[in-house]
Design a protein around this motif. Structure first.
Motif, PDB file in Angstrom:
ATOM      1  N   LEU A  25       0.830  -1.209   0.000  1.00  0.00           N
ATOM      2  CA  LEU A  25       0.000   0.000   0.000  1.00  0.00           C
ATOM      3  C   LEU A  25       0.862   1.256   0.000  1.00  0.00           C
ATOM      4  CD1 LEU A  25      -2.757   1.324   0.103  1.00  0.00           C
ATOM      5  CD2 LEU A  25      -2.732   1.101   2.595  1.00  0.00           C
ATOM      6  N   HIS A  26       1.907   1.273   0.808  1.00  0.00           N
ATOM      7  CA  HIS A  26       2.815   2.417   0.844  1.00  0.00           C
ATOM      8  C   HIS A  26       3.429   2.663  -0.537  1.00  0.00           C
ATOM      9  CE1 HIS A  26       2.394   1.215   4.994  1.00  0.00           C
ATOM     10  NE2 HIS A  26       3.110   2.245   5.432  1.00  0.00           N
ATOM     11  N   THR A  27       3.802   1.574  -1.204  1.00  0.00           N
ATOM     12  CA  THR A  27       4.427   1.684  -2.515  1.00  0.00           C
ATOM     13  C   THR A  27       3.452   2.233  -3.552  1.00  0.00           C
ATOM     14  OG1 THR A  27       5.829  -0.215  -1.969  1.00  0.00           O
ATOM     15  CG2 THR A  27       5.675   0.413  -4.298  1.00  0.00           C
ATOM     16  N   ILE A  28       2.208   1.764  -3.512  1.00  0.00           N
ATOM     17  CA  ILE A  28       1.198   2.253  -4.452  1.00  0.00           C
ATOM     18  C   ILE A  28       0.984   3.755  -4.275  1.00  0.00           C
ATOM     19  CG2 ILE A  28      -1.257   2.156  -5.036  1.00  0.00           C
ATOM     20  CD1 ILE A  28      -1.180  -0.829  -4.377  1.00  0.00           C
ATOM     21  N   ILE A  29       0.847   4.194  -3.033  1.00  0.00           N
ATOM     22  CA  ILE A  29       0.628   5.622  -2.762  1.00  0.00           C
ATOM     23  C   ILE A  29       1.840   6.439  -3.200  1.00  0.00           C
ATOM     24  CG2 ILE A  29       0.303   7.323  -0.917  1.00  0.00           C
ATOM     25  CD1 ILE A  29      -1.299   5.140   0.555  1.00  0.00           C
ATOM     26  N   LEU A  31       3.948   5.743  -5.627  1.00  0.00           N
ATOM     27  CA  LEU A  31       3.971   5.810  -7.088  1.00  0.00           C
ATOM     28  C   LEU A  31       2.926   6.795  -7.611  1.00  0.00           C
ATOM     29  CD1 LEU A  31       4.457   2.037  -7.987  1.00  0.00           C
ATOM     30  CD2 LEU A  31       6.162   3.867  -8.072  1.00  0.00           C
ATOM     31  N   ILE A  32       1.752   6.837  -6.975  1.00  0.00           N
ATOM     32  CA  ILE A  32       0.730   7.806  -7.378  1.00  0.00           C
ATOM     33  C   ILE A  32       1.231   9.231  -7.166  1.00  0.00           C
ATOM     34  CG2 ILE A  32      -1.566   8.703  -6.830  1.00  0.00           C
ATOM     35  CD1 ILE A  32      -2.401   5.825  -6.175  1.00  0.00           C
ATOM     36  N   GLU A  33       1.828   9.472  -6.001  1.00  0.00           N
ATOM     37  CA  GLU A  33       2.356  10.806  -5.705  1.00  0.00           C
ATOM     38  C   GLU A  33       3.463  11.196  -6.684  1.00  0.00           C
ATOM     39  OE1 GLU A  33       1.648  10.827  -0.853  1.00  0.00           O
ATOM     40  OE2 GLU A  33       3.535  10.121  -1.704  1.00  0.00           O
ATOM     41  N   MET A  34       4.317  10.259  -7.020  1.00  0.00           N
ATOM     42  CA  MET A  34       5.401  10.560  -7.959  1.00  0.00           C
ATOM     43  C   MET A  34       4.858  10.844  -9.351  1.00  0.00           C
ATOM     44  SD  MET A  34       8.174  10.770  -6.368  1.00  0.00           S
ATOM     45  CE  MET A  34       9.204  10.936  -7.827  1.00  0.00           C
ATOM     46  N   ALA A  35       3.765  10.167  -9.726  1.00  0.00           N
ATOM     47  CA  ALA A  35       3.143  10.440 -11.025  1.00  0.00           C
ATOM     48  C   ALA A  35       2.583  11.860 -11.062  1.00  0.00           C
ATOM     49  CB  ALA A  35       2.036   9.425 -11.295  1.00  0.00           C
ATOM     50  N   VAL A  36       1.951  12.282  -9.964  1.00  0.00           N
ATOM     51  CA  VAL A  36       1.425  13.649  -9.878  1.00  0.00           C
ATOM     52  C   VAL A  36       2.570  14.660  -9.908  1.00  0.00           C
ATOM     53  CG1 VAL A  36       0.145  15.273  -8.442  1.00  0.00           C
ATOM     54  CG2 VAL A  36      -0.641  12.907  -8.628  1.00  0.00           C
ATOM     55  N   ALA A  37       3.654  14.374  -9.161  1.00  0.00           N
ATOM     56  CA  ALA A  37       4.804  15.275  -9.139  1.00  0.00           C
ATOM     57  C   ALA A  37       5.439  15.396 -10.521  1.00  0.00           C
ATOM     58  CB  ALA A  37       5.835  14.775  -8.126  1.00  0.00           C
ATOM     59  N   THR A  38       5.519  14.290 -11.230  1.00  0.00           N
ATOM     60  CA  THR A  38       6.079  14.316 -12.592  1.00  0.00           C
ATOM     61  C   THR A  38       5.213  15.156 -13.525  1.00  0.00           C
ATOM     62  OG1 THR A  38       7.020  12.110 -12.253  1.00  0.00           O
ATOM     63  CG2 THR A  38       6.816  12.878 -14.531  1.00  0.00           C
ATOM     64  N   SER A 115       1.624  -7.136  13.997  1.00  0.00           N
ATOM     65  CA  SER A 115       0.556  -6.460  13.261  1.00  0.00           C
ATOM     66  C   SER A 115       1.188  -5.324  12.469  1.00  0.00           C
ATOM     67  CB  SER A 115      -0.496  -5.905  14.219  1.00  0.00           C
ATOM     68  OG  SER A 115      -1.491  -5.207  13.512  1.00  0.00           O
ATOM     69  N   PRO A 116       1.161  -5.385  11.153  1.00  0.00           N
ATOM     70  CA  PRO A 116       1.842  -4.363  10.349  1.00  0.00           C
ATOM     71  C   PRO A 116       1.241  -2.984  10.580  1.00  0.00           C
ATOM     72  CG  PRO A 116       0.396  -5.703   8.978  1.00  0.00           C
ATOM     73  CD  PRO A 116       0.429  -6.359  10.313  1.00  0.00           C
ATOM     74  N   ALA A 117       2.126  -1.967  10.606  1.00  0.00           N
ATOM     75  CA  ALA A 117       1.660  -0.597  10.793  1.00  0.00           C
ATOM     76  C   ALA A 117       0.919  -0.149   9.544  1.00  0.00           C
ATOM     77  CB  ALA A 117       2.844   0.319  11.073  1.00  0.00           C
ATOM     78  N   PRO A 118      -0.348   0.252   9.670  1.00  0.00           N
ATOM     79  CA  PRO A 118      -1.093   0.689   8.486  1.00  0.00           C
ATOM     80  C   PRO A 118      -0.594   2.032   7.993  1.00  0.00           C
ATOM     81  CG  PRO A 118      -2.383   1.093  10.461  1.00  0.00           C
ATOM     82  CD  PRO A 118      -1.151   0.347  10.898  1.00  0.00           C
ATOM     83  N   PHE A 119      -0.851   2.292   6.725  1.00  0.00           N
ATOM     84  CA  PHE A 119      -0.476   3.601   6.186  1.00  0.00           C
ATOM     85  C   PHE A 119      -1.330   4.675   6.854  1.00  0.00           C
ATOM     86  CE2 PHE A 119      -0.563   7.132   3.238  1.00  0.00           C
ATOM     87  CZ  PHE A 119       0.773   7.248   2.890  1.00  0.00           C
TER      88      PHE A 119
END
Length: 253
Positions: A25-29, A31-38, A115-119
């Motif tokens: 989930l962290h990776t998906i978010i 990549l979305i942010e980097m697409a917007v920044a680009t 328990s993994p830390a959620p985003f």
């Protein structure tokens, strides 16, 4: 019903990892942010020519989100590695408490409690909001520095060093104070929490600022055109803001 479905989807993504270590989930978010920044970067000149302050605000917000996402990625990656190390530690054996008056159920011995830390969407929103609202202040400050200390062909290094000195001695302490105040209030903290944060992390963070930013600002004021100076600082500041995010979240914990 929709909220419950969204929560299940997010919980499922939070438990998934790429190669068992990098949170999906962290990776998906990220990549979305980097697409917007680009996208902003490719159109920056035209956006800036029409609405310079708003363009700077949006750019700062996106880069602030990228920085906090990187910080959350680092935290989740470290936590996952620590968990995997614990799982592979055959010497360390968890012994349940047998004085509870009941025998352990099947699978209780050695059962994982990880328990993994959620985003943290609220946290990244706070960083984006801070970048958004701080941009007009930075815009006016950089404009003031360019007017007060114009670069000359005869000796351009002198006004550059004057800009850096003013920036580091005046704006840097002010900016950090604004950052910790904004984050503490946005997190729901009061006067006591703000006082504790300033006592524990403000001075160490300011010292770290003086190690990194003078060299960055010399390059910024000497080489970078004025319309790119704030985006340049924000881009370099991804690592710095990630550091601030880790520092702020550690103090919050």
């Amino acid at each position: 019903m929709i909220t419950s479905a969204k929560r299940k989807v997010l919980d499922g993504l939070n438990r998934r990892y790429i190669y068992g270590r990098v949170p999906l989930l962290h990776t998906i978010i990220f990549l979305i942010e980097m697409a917007v920044a680009t996208r902003i970067a490719t159109k920056f000149n035209s956006y800036y020519a029409e609405k310079p302050v708003l363009t700077t605000m949006v750019t700062n917000a996106v880069l602030g989100g990228v920085a906090d996402t990187v910080a959350q990625l680092i935290t989740a990656f470290r936590s996952r590695n620590a968990q995997r190390s614990h799982e592979n530690d055959f010497i360390s054996i968890e012994i349940p408490d047998f004085d509870k008056g009941r025998p352990p159920v099947i699978g209780e011995i050695g059962a994982g409690t990880y328990s993994p830390a959620p985003f943290d969407f609220e946290r990244v929103t706070r960083f984006m909001a801070y970048g958004f609202f701080m941009a007009p202040v930075q815009f006016q400050w950089f404009g003031f520095l360019s007017r007060a200390f114009p670069l000359t062909k005869v000796n351009p290094s002198v006004p550059v060093f004057k800009r850096v000195a003013f920036d580091q001695l005046i704006f840097a302490p002010f900016g950090l104070a604004c950052f910790f105040t904004f984050m503490t209030i946005a997190e729901g903290g009061g006067k006591r929490a703000l006082t504790q944060k300033f006592r524990d992390v403000y001075l160490p963070t300011l010292k770290a600022n003086f190690v990194l930013w003078p060299a960055v600002q010399i390059l910024n004021f000497r080489v970078i055109p004025i319309q790119f100076q704030i985006p340049f600082v924000s881009s370099i500041g991804i690592a710095w803001t990630a550091y601030l995010s880790l520092t702020n979240s550690a103090e919050e914990s």
